[in-house]
Design a protein around this motif. Structure first.
Motif, PDB file in Angstrom:
ATOM      1  N   ARG A   1      43.307  48.679 -19.195  1.00  0.00           N
ATOM      2  CA  ARG A   1      43.760  50.012 -18.778  1.00  0.00           C
ATOM      3  C   ARG A   1      44.861  49.885 -17.726  1.00  0.00           C
ATOM      4  O   ARG A   1      44.917  48.917 -16.959  1.00  0.00           O
ATOM      5  CB  ARG A   1      42.595  50.820 -18.191  1.00  0.00           C
TER       6      ARG A   1
ATOM      7  N   SER B   1      48.828  68.236 -16.426  1.00  0.00           N
ATOM      8  CA  SER B   1      48.648  68.567 -17.844  1.00  0.00           C
ATOM      9  C   SER B   1      49.592  69.654 -18.326  1.00  0.00           C
ATOM     10  O   SER B   1      49.940  69.698 -19.510  1.00  0.00           O
ATOM     11  CB  SER B   1      47.195  69.003 -18.092  1.00  0.00           C
TER      12      SER B   1
ATOM     13  N   PHE C   1      39.414  59.743 -17.279  1.00  0.00           N
ATOM     14  CA  PHE C   1      40.303  59.652 -18.430  1.00  0.00           C
ATOM     15  C   PHE C   1      39.587  60.228 -19.650  1.00  0.00           C
ATOM     16  O   PHE C   1      38.393  60.525 -19.606  1.00  0.00           O
ATOM     17  CB  PHE C   1      40.704  58.207 -18.694  1.00  0.00           C
ATOM     18  N   SER C   2      40.310  60.359 -20.747  1.00  0.00           N
ATOM     19  CA  SER C   2      39.690  60.862 -21.982  1.00  0.00           C
ATOM     20  C   SER C   2      38.584  59.933 -22.465  1.00  0.00           C
ATOM     21  O   SER C   2      37.606  60.372 -23.063  1.00  0.00           O
ATOM     22  CB  SER C   2      40.750  61.019 -23.077  1.00  0.00           C
TER      23      SER C   2
ATOM     24  N   PHE D   1      36.511  58.244 -20.645  1.00  0.00           N
ATOM     25  CA  PHE D   1      35.626  58.024 -19.497  1.00  0.00           C
ATOM     26  C   PHE D   1      34.266  57.492 -19.947  1.00  0.00           C
ATOM     27  O   PHE D   1      33.604  58.062 -20.813  1.00  0.00           O
ATOM     28  CB  PHE D   1      35.455  59.342 -18.740  1.00  0.00           C
TER      29      PHE D   1
ATOM     30  N   GLY E   1      47.875  57.685 -17.785  1.00  0.00           N
ATOM     31  CA  GLY E   1      46.997  56.552 -18.007  1.00  0.00           C
ATOM     32  C   GLY E   1      47.028  56.095 -19.457  1.00  0.00           C
ATOM     33  O   GLY E   1      47.199  56.912 -20.374  1.00  0.00           O
TER      34      GLY E   1
ATOM     35  N   ASP F   1      45.744  58.078 -22.332  1.00  0.00           N
ATOM     36  CA  ASP F   1      44.335  58.335 -22.042  1.00  0.00           C
ATOM     37  C   ASP F   1      44.144  59.354 -20.926  1.00  0.00           C
ATOM     38  O   ASP F   1      43.035  59.823 -20.692  1.00  0.00           O
ATOM     39  CB  ASP F   1      43.672  57.011 -21.645  1.00  0.00           C
ATOM     40  N   PHE F   2      45.249  59.697 -20.238  1.00  0.00           N
ATOM     41  CA  PHE F   2      45.119  60.553 -19.065  1.00  0.00           C
ATOM     42  C   PHE F   2      46.499  61.038 -18.633  1.00  0.00           C
ATOM     43  O   PHE F   2      47.482  60.296 -18.700  1.00  0.00           O
ATOM     44  CB  PHE F   2      44.462  59.751 -17.930  1.00  0.00           C
ATOM     45  N   LYS F   3      46.581  62.318 -18.236  1.00  0.00           N
ATOM     46  CA  LYS F   3      47.787  62.863 -17.614  1.00  0.00           C
ATOM     47  C   LYS F   3      47.363  63.670 -16.402  1.00  0.00           C
ATOM     48  O   LYS F   3      46.592  64.621 -16.521  1.00  0.00           O
ATOM     49  CB  LYS F   3      48.572  63.745 -18.594  1.00  0.00           C
TER      50      LYS F   3
ATOM     51  N   PHE G   1      38.487  55.677 -15.287  1.00  0.00           N
ATOM     52  CA  PHE G   1      38.840  56.725 -14.338  1.00  0.00           C
ATOM     53  C   PHE G   1      39.686  56.142 -13.213  1.00  0.00           C
ATOM     54  O   PHE G   1      39.669  54.937 -12.960  1.00  0.00           O
ATOM     55  CB  PHE G   1      37.594  57.418 -13.772  1.00  0.00           C
TER      56      PHE G   1
END
Length: 484
Positions: free
Chosen positions: A256, A284, A245-246, A248, A268, A279-281, A229
């Motif tokens: 990371r 979105s 993050f996805s 998490f 991410g 893993d993360f935006k 995260f």
């Protein structure tokens, strides 16, 4: 026989150990007196220093084949995770030299010093987390400088991001900074603008579920956690906000990092042995990005992109000329057209200032009279008038036809000189043809001694050039030209 077998096994073990050692860069520390110059045979990256595991390397990077940057890269992916100075420093040339004399210094024989760490240390080394460090000698080995204090476009795991730092996208258009209690994202659409901050296009405020940001208790900071995260902190280790993050709280996902991308989004990643996986935006929704469809583009949720004027083919990849999308202007001293569109709104209206006005006409008039205004968006239901004081970027299509846009488009800029010359030539040719037709017409007029009225009545035509409504086709509805 047993002894011979043991010797063979020993040799094999030695070979395996040798092969497994990092070979991307031989050095694991640089001492005073170290110097290096770019190797002309290197095509992409020239390693100078490696971490102990061989995951990261520090050295010269070729940029656009001819330029040079000093960077730390991830070895397996060749991803740049840090760059000195945030831009190419010089041309790739034997005139360039990197030296360590207590400071890391990049210099040019003709120009002089191009970049320096401005330190007085004894050794340079690279940590297993990609942090480039300069230390003093002695029992305590004080850390004098670290690359983690000067990030480029990337934050690595456990790297503190403070209010004194800035992330900048690789194209230089977007930046990320910390406010007193938020993470702010800024766009600099005009390269010639005097504003250092840029235009705020996205703002993330902490949820403050477990802790609160307290005024007067010090600035906030952000950090990528190994637990998956992006956390915001003020005092201590309890976050005031968590962006999960996805993956998490899923252990063993590898290193990371987060990066500010050229489209203005914060993304991410984690390393999955052979590639970096998203893993993360932070943003979105594609239409919420500041320029998802480019300047004067129309982002249609769930459909894709088109152009605001409804005439330009978006497949060309360009809705307007380069001058309209890159530089600011004084619209009181240049010609421009007016583009109107219904059913549109700004992607970042929640954080934009507005003025309540009684009509669309007043909103448009305010922009028209302001020399630096590029456009305005108005809502008939709320009366909110948003003045756009930067070059027009992507606008979002909505079903509400009471939301209307008014946009200035500079006329006659950015046209290809060849095309201009061609049109000028055609204009002269058409003028010559009309002149000859006029002379011939006068000759026939005198010869036949017939009036213009006779021709008109015979052909059943009215006087004049035809009603104005003939110009009101769909291709003319959205553009009006004016001179200022």
């Amino acid at each position: 026989m047993v002894e011979l077998t043991q010797i063979y096994m020993f040799i094999i073990i030695i070979v395996i150990i040798f092969i497994s050692q990092p070979i991307f860069a031989k050095e694991q520390e640089l001492l005073k007196g170290f110097t290096a110059t770019p190797d002309s045979s290197v095509k992409s990256f020239q390693p100078l220093l490696s971490d102990s595991l061989g995951n990261y390397s520090f050295g010269f990077v070729r940029v656009d084949q001819t330029q040079l940057a000093l960077a730390v890269i991830h070895v397996q992916s060749l991803e740049q995770v840090w760059i000195a100075g945030k831009s190419p420093l010089a041309k790739w040339s034997s005139d360039i030299r990197l030296l360590f004399n207590g400071s890391l210094v990049v210099s040019d024989k003709r120009v002089g010093v191009l970049w320096s760490s401005y330190t007085d240390g004894d050794r340079v080394w690279l940590s297993n987390t990609s942090n480039l460090l300069i230390e003093s000698s002695g029992d305590q080995k004080l850390m004098l400088w670290q690359s983690f204090d000067f990030p480029y476009n990337t934050l690595m795991e456990n790297q503190n991001f403070t209010s004194t730092m800035t992330l900048v996208s690789s194209n230089g258009m977007y930046s990320m900074k910390l406010g007193p209690d938020f993470i702010g994202f800024y766009a600099k659409y005009d390269a010639n603008s005097n504003s250092d901050q840029g235009h705020l296009y996205f703002q993330h405020n902490p949820m403050e579920a477990k802790a609160q940001v307290m005024k007067g208790q010090g600035p906030i900071r952000a950090m990528v956690s190994p637990d998956g995260f992006l956390g915001m902190y003020q005092n201590g280790s309890t976050p005031v906000d968590v962006l999960p993050f996805s993956s998490f709280q899923q252990p063993g996902k590898g290193n990371r990092r987060v990066r500010l991308e050229p489209d203005g989004n914060l993304v991410g990643y984690y390393w999955a042995r052979s590639s970096w996986l998203v893993d993360f935006k932070l943003i979105s929704n594609q239409c919420d990005l500041p320029s998802s469809c480019g300047p004067y583009g129309l982002c249609q949720p769930g459909k894709g992109c088109s152009c605001l004027d409804n005439r330009t083919d978006y497949e060309s990849g360009q809705c307007v000329t380069g001058e309209n999308k890159l530089s600011n202007d004084n619209f009181c001293q240049t010609k421009y057209g007016i583009l109107r569109r219904t059913g549109v709104e700004l992607p970042n209206k929640e954080i934009m200032a507005y003025t309540i006005m009684s009509s669309l006409e007043k909103c448009e008039s305010t922009c028209e009279q302001k020399c630096t205004c590029w456009g305005a968006v108005y809502s008939n239901t709320s009366g909110f008038c948003y003045i756009i004081d930067y070059p027009i970027q992507s606008i979002v299509e909505v079903l509400d036809v009471t939301k209307m846009g008014y946009f200035k488009v500079r006329a006659g800029h950015g046209k290809d000189n060849t095309l201009v010359g061609l049109w000028v030539g055609l204009g002269l040719l058409c003028g010559l043809v009309l002149l000859l037709l006029g002379v011939g017409g006068m000759y026939l007029y005198k010869r036949e001694n017939r009036g213009v009225k006779g021709y008109v009545e015979e052909d059943g035509m009215n006087g004049g050039v035809g009603p104005y409504k003939n110009l009101g086709t769909s291709s003319f509805k959205s553009i009006e030209l004016s001179e200022r």
